[in-house]
Design a protein around this motif. Structure first.
Motif, PDB file in Angstrom:
ATOM      1  N   ILE A  20       0.713  -1.086  -0.003  1.00 47.89           N
ATOM      2  CA  ILE A  20      -0.002  -0.083   0.067  1.00 47.89           C
ATOM      3  C   ILE A  20       0.725   1.121   0.066  1.00 47.89           C
ATOM      4  O   ILE A  20       0.559   2.228  -0.750  1.00 47.89           O
ATOM      5  CB  ILE A  20      -0.749  -0.022   1.116  1.00 47.89           C
ATOM      6  N   ILE A  21       1.951   1.411   0.930  1.00 50.76           N
ATOM      7  CA  ILE A  21       2.905   2.315   1.029  1.00 50.76           C
ATOM      8  C   ILE A  21       3.520   2.693  -0.351  1.00 50.76           C
ATOM      9  O   ILE A  21       3.615   3.539  -0.988  1.00 50.76           O
ATOM     10  CB  ILE A  21       3.888   2.145   1.960  1.00 50.76           C
ATOM     11  N   LEU A  22       4.126   1.461  -1.016  1.00 51.58           N
ATOM     12  CA  LEU A  22       4.749   1.421  -2.458  1.00 51.58           C
ATOM     13  C   LEU A  22       3.621   2.159  -3.487  1.00 51.58           C
ATOM     14  O   LEU A  22       3.916   2.739  -4.521  1.00 51.58           O
ATOM     15  CB  LEU A  22       5.206   0.304  -2.914  1.00 51.58           C
ATOM     16  N   PRO A  40       3.062   1.083 -14.517  1.00 49.15           N
ATOM     17  CA  PRO A  40       3.207  -0.367 -13.980  1.00 49.15           C
ATOM     18  C   PRO A  40       2.297  -0.565 -12.879  1.00 49.15           C
ATOM     19  O   PRO A  40       2.028   0.552 -12.094  1.00 49.15           O
ATOM     20  CB  PRO A  40       4.470  -0.630 -13.607  1.00 49.15           C
ATOM     21  N   ASN A  41       1.253  -1.394 -13.048  1.00 49.67           N
ATOM     22  CA  ASN A  41       0.467  -1.699 -11.757  1.00 49.67           C
ATOM     23  C   ASN A  41       1.226  -2.363 -10.544  1.00 49.67           C
ATOM     24  O   ASN A  41       1.496  -3.500 -10.494  1.00 49.67           O
ATOM     25  CB  ASN A  41      -0.651  -2.516 -12.137  1.00 49.67           C
ATOM     26  N   LEU A  42       1.774  -1.503  -9.494  1.00 49.71           N
ATOM     27  CA  LEU A  42       2.526  -1.955  -8.305  1.00 49.71           C
ATOM     28  C   LEU A  42       1.630  -2.749  -7.486  1.00 49.71           C
ATOM     29  O   LEU A  42       2.374  -3.954  -6.945  1.00 49.71           O
ATOM     30  CB  LEU A  42       3.017  -0.604  -7.666  1.00 49.71           C
ATOM     31  N   ALA A  43       0.462  -2.961  -7.339  1.00 49.40           N
ATOM     32  CA  ALA A  43      -0.573  -3.591  -6.627  1.00 49.40           C
ATOM     33  C   ALA A  43      -0.462  -4.965  -7.203  1.00 49.40           C
ATOM     34  O   ALA A  43      -0.422  -6.158  -6.530  1.00 49.40           O
ATOM     35  CB  ALA A  43      -1.725  -3.270  -6.462  1.00 49.40           C
ATOM     36  N   LEU A  44      -0.392  -5.341  -8.510  1.00 45.20           N
ATOM     37  CA  LEU A  44      -0.153  -6.453  -9.285  1.00 45.20           C
ATOM     38  C   LEU A  44       1.159  -7.241  -8.588  1.00 45.20           C
ATOM     39  O   LEU A  44       1.006  -8.575  -8.404  1.00 45.20           O
ATOM     40  CB  LEU A  44      -0.239  -6.619 -10.608  1.00 45.20           C
ATOM     41  N   CYS A  69      -7.173  -0.554  -0.984  1.00 45.92           N
ATOM     42  CA  CYS A  69      -6.382   0.560  -0.705  1.00 45.92           C
ATOM     43  C   CYS A  69      -5.884   0.995  -1.997  1.00 45.92           C
ATOM     44  O   CYS A  69      -5.683   2.193  -2.481  1.00 45.92           O
ATOM     45  CB  CYS A  69      -5.194   0.433   0.125  1.00 45.92           C
ATOM     46  N   ALA A  70      -5.637   0.088  -3.012  1.00 44.03           N
ATOM     47  CA  ALA A  70      -4.683   0.514  -4.301  1.00 44.03           C
ATOM     48  C   ALA A  70      -5.898   0.936  -5.162  1.00 44.03           C
ATOM     49  O   ALA A  70      -5.708   2.093  -5.809  1.00 44.03           O
ATOM     50  CB  ALA A  70      -4.406  -0.891  -4.727  1.00 44.03           C
ATOM     51  N   ASP A  71      -7.242   0.670  -4.891  1.00 43.03           N
ATOM     52  CA  ASP A  71      -8.395   1.136  -5.902  1.00 43.03           C
ATOM     53  C   ASP A  71      -8.526   2.559  -5.261  1.00 43.03           C
ATOM     54  O   ASP A  71      -8.930   3.191  -6.305  1.00 43.03           O
ATOM     55  CB  ASP A  71      -9.567   0.171  -5.665  1.00 43.03           C
ATOM     56  N   LEU A  72      -8.587   2.676  -4.156  1.00 40.99           N
ATOM     57  CA  LEU A  72      -9.090   4.005  -3.430  1.00 40.99           C
ATOM     58  C   LEU A  72      -7.759   4.947  -3.890  1.00 40.99           C
ATOM     59  O   LEU A  72      -8.082   6.096  -4.090  1.00 40.99           O
ATOM     60  CB  LEU A  72      -9.127   4.077  -2.049  1.00 40.99           C
ATOM     61  N   LEU A  73      -6.458   4.385  -3.726  1.00 42.45           N
ATOM     62  CA  LEU A  73      -5.458   5.523  -4.077  1.00 42.45           C
ATOM     63  C   LEU A  73      -5.409   6.188  -5.492  1.00 42.45           C
ATOM     64  O   LEU A  73      -5.090   7.139  -5.664  1.00 42.45           O
ATOM     65  CB  LEU A  73      -4.221   4.661  -3.532  1.00 42.45           C
TER      66      LEU A  73
END
Lengths: 177, 288
Positions: A20-22, A40-44, A69-73
């Motif tokens: 999430i921080i990244l 790039p999609n870091l969450a993936l 969290c990634a969707d919200l960010l």
């Protein structure tokens, strides 16, 4: 608390937290660059690191927290990326069980599959919510960029291991089924 | 042995139920997101507020790096730039003369009518601290929020043209959906002619004009500005210009430079200037 339990409880959630921080850092960094080119999609990548790190419940929970969290960010449709990650987790986890006899290096090749499943589900759900087909070009560019970043990460990790001359740990060790 | 099997079976059932619960949570989140529930916006604002300092700290060096790369690239073709700038200066000096003439004429006409126009808008500048370069969303996070007077729907400009509008509002950070986003719909007016249309984003930097009120009047080179006919945007803010018309569909080249989006200017409409739609302008007898 015994060590396996401790690692099971901590690892996936800790990875999700770092992820999430990244993701927030990635969103901040991309502000310096063009907003009209996919990043790039870091969450993936972080999501793939969670696969095989703990029990199915913990992995699902970590993936859920990371995805939401990634969707919200990132401002993406809430839940679409999360469901994509969860479907990717389910498929990859099943596949990794079957590929368990293979060398760990081969398992890294599962990432594009994980990414393509997660991104396809997200694309389909976003299109469904928008009641129109979302443009595919951005998804394709993001897929290749994410795979390229993951390859760089995998290479860096390999070099780091060789440099530190530590015995390699199996990428999906700790799967309890 | 049988008890161990039974225990394992029970554990698996619990595991499946918990996983089903977690999946249901994500499905519920998706449904809330899809229907545009306000709680989703609140959550988005809260998380943007929380991470805004981190994003701001990271975006600073990223902007510096980008500027350094751009400066290096620019130094390679400095001769070409210089020639282009000289040409622009000549063209702009002609426009300056024309602007001065129009300004003087405008002042004369206003004096004639004794009209004093108060500025209708205030502007505040905010830094872009985050950008979601996702495949589906084109939005940026800025470091201005409710406490700075920003409201949901506030228009963001890059200095000269519209870049988007605020959709999610936090105390110290907001999210601006760019006009290139696939979900963006901007009421627009074509100049000249005054035809109404909707500028629809498609995640590319050349969105299309749809629902044009006078389809035959659309021509390459026409200016596209915002329209206030939906009551969301102030009237007359520049969006871009028509660069192509294919099968009756107009493609708009945007005026804003999205590659250099470091700061945005937020257009804050003054509340104390609301005018009664039925009001009439009373002109003094001496003017008549």
């Amino acid at each position: 608390m015994s060590r396996p339990w401790r690692s099971m409880l901590r690892a996936p959630l800790a990875i999700a937290g770092i992820g999430i921080i990244l993701t927030a850092i990635g969103v901040g960094m991309s502000a310096g660059f063009s907003p009209l080119s996919a990043m790039p999609n870091l969450a993936l990548i972080i999501g793939f690191m969670i696969v095989g790190k703990g029990s199915a419940i913990l992995e699902t929970l970590a993936m859920l927290i990371l995805g939401l969290c990634a969707d919200l960010l990132t401002g993406d449709l809430l839940g679409a990326g999360t469901i994509g990650l969860l479907v990717g987790l389910a498929v990859t986890r099943g596949l990794v069980m079957r590929l368990d006899s293979l060398r760990p290096a081969w398992k890294a090749y599962v990432f594009p599959l994980f990414a393509i499943i997660a991104m396809s589900v997200e694309w389909a759900l976003t299109s469904l919510a928008a009641v129109s087909m979302m443009p595919l070009s951005g998804t394709v560019i993001q897929f290749f960029l994410t795979c390229a970043l993951f390859a760089c990460y995998a290479l860096f990790r390999q070099l780091l291991r060789r440099w530190s001359a530590r015995p390699a740990r199996y990428a999906f060790a700790g799967v309890d089924e | 042995m049988a008890r161990r099997e039974q225990h394992r079976g029970g554990w698996r059932l619990v595991q499946r139920l918990v996983i089903a619960g977690l999946v249901s949570i994500s499905a519920a989140a998706y449904l809330l997101g899809a229907v545009g529930d306000r709680r989703v916006d609140h959550s988005r604002s809260a998380i943007s507020d929380f991470f805004a300092p981190l994003m701001s700290a990271v975006s600073g060096p990223a902007h510096s790096l980008k500027t350094a790369i751009a400066d290096f690239g620019g130094s390679l073709d400095v001769y070409e730039h210089n020639r282009k700038l000289r040409k622009d200066i000549v063209a702009l000096s002609r426009w300056r003369e024309r602007a001065l003439q129009l300004d003087a004429e405008n002042a004369r006409l206003r004096a004639l009518n004794k009209v004093t126009l108060a500025p209708r808008f205030d502007y505040i500048t905010a830094q872009v601290v985050g950008s979601s370069d996702g495949a589906f969303t084109q939005s940026v996070t800025i470091n201005a929020g409710r406490r700075d007077g920003v409201r949901a729907g506030t228009v963001a400009m890059d200095g000269t043209a519209v870049v988007g509008r605020v959709v999610s509002l936090g105390e110290s950070a907001s999210r601006v959906v760019l006009i290139t986003d696939a979900a963006s719909r901007i009421p627009a007016t074509l100049e000249p002619g005054g035809a109404k249309a909707i500028l629809m984003g498609d995640n590319s930097n050349q969105p299309q004009l749809r629902f044009v009120s006078q389809p035959g009047s659309v021509q390459r080179g026409h200016r596209v500005v915002t329209s206030n006919h939906a009551g969301v945007f102030p009237k007359g803010l520049p969006l871009g210009q028509i660069v192509d018309v294919v099968d009756g569909k107009a493609v708009v080249g945007l005026q804003a430079d999205f590659r250099q989006l470091e700061f945005v200017r937020l257009v804050i409409e003054r509340e104390d200037l609301s005018i009664d739609p039925g009001a009439v302008l009373v002109i003094g007898r001496d003017v008549e």
